[in-house]
Design a protein around this motif. Structure first.
Motif, PDB file in Angstrom:
ATOM      1  N   PRO A  12      29.579  18.603  43.270  1.00 35.67           N
ATOM      2  CA  PRO A  12      30.363  19.124  42.057  1.00 35.67           C
ATOM      3  C   PRO A  12      29.649  19.426  41.004  1.00 35.67           C
ATOM      4  O   PRO A  12      29.684  19.993  40.132  1.00 35.67           O
ATOM      5  CB  PRO A  12      31.313  17.931  41.855  1.00 35.67           C
ATOM      6  N   GLU A  13      28.171  18.681  40.979  1.00 40.35           N
ATOM      7  CA  GLU A  13      27.460  18.811  39.920  1.00 40.35           C
ATOM      8  C   GLU A  13      26.370  20.287  39.954  1.00 40.35           C
ATOM      9  O   GLU A  13      25.792  20.748  39.481  1.00 40.35           O
ATOM     10  CB  GLU A  13      26.317  17.928  39.576  1.00 40.35           C
ATOM     11  N   THR A  14      26.678  20.872  41.379  1.00 37.97           N
ATOM     12  CA  THR A  14      26.070  22.138  41.525  1.00 37.97           C
ATOM     13  C   THR A  14      27.070  23.494  41.282  1.00 37.97           C
ATOM     14  O   THR A  14      28.181  23.708  41.625  1.00 37.97           O
ATOM     15  CB  THR A  14      25.835  22.286  43.078  1.00 37.97           C
ATOM     16  N   LEU A  15      26.576  24.440  40.445  1.00 39.86           N
ATOM     17  CA  LEU A  15      27.179  25.586  40.222  1.00 39.86           C
ATOM     18  C   LEU A  15      26.834  26.590  41.207  1.00 39.86           C
ATOM     19  O   LEU A  15      25.679  26.933  41.264  1.00 39.86           O
ATOM     20  CB  LEU A  15      26.762  26.144  38.776  1.00 39.86           C
ATOM     21  N   ASP A  16      27.755  27.058  41.786  1.00 41.72           N
ATOM     22  CA  ASP A  16      27.453  28.331  42.850  1.00 41.72           C
ATOM     23  C   ASP A  16      27.084  29.545  42.078  1.00 41.72           C
ATOM     24  O   ASP A  16      27.389  29.721  40.886  1.00 41.72           O
ATOM     25  CB  ASP A  16      28.421  28.354  44.030  1.00 41.72           C
ATOM     26  N   ALA A  17      26.621  30.394  43.066  1.00 40.92           N
ATOM     27  CA  ALA A  17      26.365  31.617  42.510  1.00 40.92           C
ATOM     28  C   ALA A  17      27.432  32.546  41.713  1.00 40.92           C
ATOM     29  O   ALA A  17      27.160  32.841  40.548  1.00 40.92           O
ATOM     30  CB  ALA A  17      25.707  32.747  43.333  1.00 40.92           C
ATOM     31  N   ASP A  18      28.540  32.242  42.119  1.00 39.55           N
ATOM     32  CA  ASP A  18      29.616  33.129  41.428  1.00 39.55           C
ATOM     33  C   ASP A  18      29.784  32.405  40.036  1.00 39.55           C
ATOM     34  O   ASP A  18      30.404  32.794  38.947  1.00 39.55           O
ATOM     35  CB  ASP A  18      30.910  32.915  42.282  1.00 39.55           C
ATOM     36  N   GLU A  19      29.862  30.964  40.092  1.00 39.30           N
ATOM     37  CA  GLU A  19      30.132  30.149  38.825  1.00 39.30           C
ATOM     38  C   GLU A  19      28.851  30.556  37.797  1.00 39.30           C
ATOM     39  O   GLU A  19      29.032  30.528  36.632  1.00 39.30           O
ATOM     40  CB  GLU A  19      30.224  28.508  39.135  1.00 39.30           C
ATOM     41  N   ILE A  20      27.756  30.754  38.230  1.00 41.69           N
ATOM     42  CA  ILE A  20      26.423  30.976  37.357  1.00 41.69           C
ATOM     43  C   ILE A  20      26.941  32.184  36.653  1.00 41.69           C
ATOM     44  O   ILE A  20      26.335  32.461  35.380  1.00 41.69           O
ATOM     45  CB  ILE A  20      25.293  30.990  38.033  1.00 41.69           C
ATOM     46  N   PHE A  21      27.327  33.117  37.432  1.00 43.47           N
ATOM     47  CA  PHE A  21      27.639  34.421  36.854  1.00 43.47           C
ATOM     48  C   PHE A  21      28.492  34.158  35.474  1.00 43.47           C
ATOM     49  O   PHE A  21      28.013  34.894  34.355  1.00 43.47           O
ATOM     50  CB  PHE A  21      28.476  35.413  37.579  1.00 43.47           C
ATOM     51  N   TRP A  22      29.484  33.297  35.348  1.00 40.69           N
ATOM     52  CA  TRP A  22      30.579  33.267  34.270  1.00 40.69           C
ATOM     53  C   TRP A  22      29.577  32.289  33.447  1.00 40.69           C
ATOM     54  O   TRP A  22      29.728  32.374  32.114  1.00 40.69           O
ATOM     55  CB  TRP A  22      31.640  32.574  35.014  1.00 40.69           C
ATOM     56  N   ALA A  23      28.744  31.212  34.043  1.00 39.19           N
ATOM     57  CA  ALA A  23      28.125  30.414  32.918  1.00 39.19           C
ATOM     58  C   ALA A  23      27.206  31.229  32.005  1.00 39.19           C
ATOM     59  O   ALA A  23      26.821  31.048  30.639  1.00 39.19           O
ATOM     60  CB  ALA A  23      27.280  29.434  33.651  1.00 39.19           C
ATOM     61  N   ASP A  24      26.398  32.266  32.689  1.00 39.03           N
ATOM     62  CA  ASP A  24      25.474  33.035  31.964  1.00 39.03           C
ATOM     63  C   ASP A  24      26.363  33.906  31.010  1.00 39.03           C
ATOM     64  O   ASP A  24      25.598  34.328  29.930  1.00 39.03           O
ATOM     65  CB  ASP A  24      24.787  34.089  32.983  1.00 39.03           C
ATOM     66  N   LEU A  25      27.255  34.197  31.243  1.00 40.88           N
ATOM     67  CA  LEU A  25      28.490  35.083  30.117  1.00 40.88           C
ATOM     68  C   LEU A  25      28.820  34.301  29.101  1.00 40.88           C
ATOM     69  O   LEU A  25      29.603  34.784  28.188  1.00 40.88           O
ATOM     70  CB  LEU A  25      29.310  35.636  30.988  1.00 40.88           C
ATOM     71  N   GLN A  26      28.986  32.868  29.253  1.00 41.65           N
ATOM     72  CA  GLN A  26      29.450  31.909  28.267  1.00 41.65           C
ATOM     73  C   GLN A  26      29.502  32.381  26.965  1.00 41.65           C
ATOM     74  O   GLN A  26      30.193  32.525  26.067  1.00 41.65           O
ATOM     75  CB  GLN A  26      29.544  30.492  28.763  1.00 41.65           C
ATOM     76  N   PRO A  27      28.132  32.422  26.424  1.00 42.41           N
ATOM     77  CA  PRO A  27      27.945  32.828  24.946  1.00 42.41           C
ATOM     78  C   PRO A  27      28.422  34.003  24.754  1.00 42.41           C
ATOM     79  O   PRO A  27      28.936  34.107  23.505  1.00 42.41           O
ATOM     80  CB  PRO A  27      26.346  32.597  24.870  1.00 42.41           C
ATOM     81  N   TRP A  28      28.397  35.192  25.177  1.00 38.89           N
ATOM     82  CA  TRP A  28      28.855  36.233  25.000  1.00 38.89           C
ATOM     83  C   TRP A  28      30.284  36.157  25.108  1.00 38.89           C
ATOM     84  O   TRP A  28      31.105  36.794  24.000  1.00 38.89           O
ATOM     85  CB  TRP A  28      28.484  37.223  25.705  1.00 38.89           C
ATOM     86  N   LEU A  29      30.999  35.560  25.872  1.00 32.32           N
ATOM     87  CA  LEU A  29      32.388  35.488  25.983  1.00 32.32           C
ATOM     88  C   LEU A  29      33.063  34.910  24.948  1.00 32.32           C
ATOM     89  O   LEU A  29      33.915  35.288  24.117  1.00 32.32           O
ATOM     90  CB  LEU A  29      32.831  34.699  27.027  1.00 32.32           C
ATOM     91  N   ARG A  30      32.380  33.536  24.359  1.00 34.35           N
ATOM     92  CA  ARG A  30      32.565  32.881  23.114  1.00 34.35           C
ATOM     93  C   ARG A  30      32.658  33.945  21.943  1.00 34.35           C
ATOM     94  O   ARG A  30      33.761  33.763  21.157  1.00 34.35           O
ATOM     95  CB  ARG A  30      31.662  31.724  22.998  1.00 34.35           C
ATOM     96  N   SER A  31      31.488  34.873  21.694  1.00 38.95           N
ATOM     97  CA  SER A  31      31.500  35.697  20.662  1.00 38.95           C
ATOM     98  C   SER A  31      32.837  36.732  20.648  1.00 38.95           C
ATOM     99  O   SER A  31      32.944  37.288  19.742  1.00 38.95           O
ATOM    100  CB  SER A  31      30.143  36.461  20.702  1.00 38.95           C
ATOM    101  N   THR A  32      33.280  36.902  21.927  1.00 44.33           N
ATOM    102  CA  THR A  32      34.386  38.024  22.042  1.00 44.33           C
ATOM    103  C   THR A  32      35.779  37.151  21.687  1.00 44.33           C
ATOM    104  O   THR A  32      36.847  37.981  21.978  1.00 44.33           O
ATOM    105  CB  THR A  32      34.526  38.835  23.229  1.00 44.33           C
ATOM    106  N   ARG A 130      33.406  45.429  34.485  1.00 48.09           N
ATOM    107  CA  ARG A 130      34.510  44.831  33.281  1.00 48.09           C
ATOM    108  C   ARG A 130      35.239  43.471  33.413  1.00 48.09           C
ATOM    109  O   ARG A 130      35.210  43.093  34.762  1.00 48.09           O
ATOM    110  CB  ARG A 130      35.643  45.956  33.440  1.00 48.09           C
ATOM    111  N   ILE A 131      35.524  43.013  32.341  1.00 53.54           N
ATOM    112  CA  ILE A 131      36.352  41.743  32.443  1.00 53.54           C
ATOM    113  C   ILE A 131      37.851  42.024  31.741  1.00 53.54           C
ATOM    114  O   ILE A 131      37.891  42.577  30.830  1.00 53.54           O
ATOM    115  CB  ILE A 131      35.728  40.785  31.651  1.00 53.54           C
ATOM    116  N   LEU A 132      38.636  41.860  32.785  1.00 55.17           N
ATOM    117  CA  LEU A 132      40.043  41.953  32.502  1.00 55.17           C
ATOM    118  C   LEU A 132      40.706  40.630  32.015  1.00 55.17           C
ATOM    119  O   LEU A 132      40.513  39.676  32.686  1.00 55.17           O
ATOM    120  CB  LEU A 132      41.129  42.686  33.676  1.00 55.17           C
TER     121      LEU A 132
END
Length: 364
Positions: A12-32, A130-132
């Motif tokens: 559970p402490e491992t982020l898989d590749a798909d989760e890493i995609f979202w984690a990398d976007l987190q700062p930008w998503l917060r700004s939006t 795109r993110i819907l």
């Protein structure tokens, strides 16, 4: 970039590749204006690793992984409401964004059972992505249908939704259990998006009210395979593509995956086979339901191996209304029983059904 080293891939402490995609976007998503769960924030350290505890790791909210590689839950910072984010690679699904936007613009029509579209975001440095952003929804049969009338109303809405699509010359091409949802009205106090049986804070079991009180609205989602035609195109053709249902007769025929086809009769098959598999036969962990034999002739017609012999969606809607209208009121209010119910299970469910009818009799 987020990395998790020296752990099992499924820990559970491992982020898989798909989760890493979202984690990398987190700062930008917060700004939006969208905040991800703490699991996906920078420098995340699992709660169960921060201190000694008698709790197991699965008792911590930040152990919850996203359920689908393309979908992530989030909160709108402006009001704290829960939303779902879906990533769409435009080159893979060139019509999805525009079709979703079009359908969302037509929500004033009550026959439109497409979800609202809150936002469309373009990922920085990847203009192909795109993110819907959608409102939070829930699986259509969770919790289970309790009364016959609840299932009839569900089927009426989904048939109506397909009818709206077809009237607008849109073929969904992937109707099935994974692409049918309902709103959150049965859970007035909310639930956790990644653990729907739990409260939003992940501390208690989520409580719900009956369908006959909430009157949930059902939705057809995911237009990644959908196609739209001009009204003048009287003989629409599409390149075959397999969705979640792999049993389409016209695709199984020799050369079926190479021959262009009319997707509208195939939508009818998808809808009929969904009803057949999910309610008549039972599939996965869902038991077959009893008392639905009045629908079998219509469903069998919808699932004809010959696409030309399937009714169009208007005929399906008309026949369904006639068949449902012939059910006695007492039968409609009766409990929807499952095949192979044991005696004790039947007694328990029957008692619960009777209690709900008494408690919410003003809503009957």
């Amino acid at each position: 970039m987020v990395t998790r080293e020296n752990h099992q891939d499924d820990a559970p402490e491992t982020l898989d590749a798909d989760e890493i995609f979202w984690a990398d976007l987190q700062p930008w998503l917060r700004s939006t204006g969208y905040e991800l769960r703490r699991r996906y924030r920078p420098s995340w350290v699992p709660s169960w690793k921060q201190r000694k505890t008698s709790l197991f790791w699965w008792e911590f909210e930040d152990s919850l992984k996203a359920k689908h590689p393309s979908v992530m839950d989030a909160k709108r910072t402006v009001d704290g409401s829960s939303v779902m984010l879906k990533k769409v690679r435009v080159s893979d699904h060139p019509m999805e964004v525009e079709l979703t936007k079009y359908l969302a613009s037509e929500l004033k029509d009550e026959k439109n059972h497409s979800p609202d579209l809150i936002d469309v975001l373009t990922v920085p440095e990847d203009h192909n992505m795109r993110i819907l952003v959608f409102p939070l929804l829930r699986r259509f049969d969770d919790p289970e249908f309790d009364a016959v009338i609840e299932l009839i109303e569900f089927l009426r809405q989904i048939i109506e939704g397909v009818q709206f699509l077809h009237h607008n010359r849109i073929a969904h091409r992937d109707i099935g259990v994974l692409n049918i949802m309902m709103d959150t009205s049965m859970y007035p106090d909310g639930f956790h998006p990644a653990a729907p049986s739990k409260t939003p804070d992940f501390r208690e079991d989520a409580k719900h009210i009956p369908r006959n009180v909430a009157h949930p609205r059902y939705f057809l989602i995911d237009f990644g395979l959908a196609v739209r035609y001009e009204y003048a195109e009287l003989q629409p053709r599409a390149v075959p593509v397999r969705g979640q249902d792999k049993t389409v007769p016209e695709f199984a025929a020799p050369g079926g995956m190479q021959n262009a086809y009319d997707p509208f009769p195939t939508d009818i098959y998808y809808l009929g086979n969904f009803i057949r598999e999910h309610f008549f036969e039972g599939k996965d962990d869902k038991k077959a339901k009893l008392g639905l034999e009045f629908l079998r002739p219509l469903v069998e017609e919808m699932c004809s191996t010959d696409p030309s012999k399937r009714p169009d969606i208007d005929a399906v809607s008309e026949k369904f209304s006639v068949l449902a209208g012939g059910i006695p009121h007492s039968r409609m209010k009766a409990r929807l029983k499952s095949k192979d119910e044991g005696m004790w299970e039947s007694m328990k469910l029957g008692t619960t059904h009777a209690y709900r009818k008494l408690k919410y009799k003003d809503h009957e």
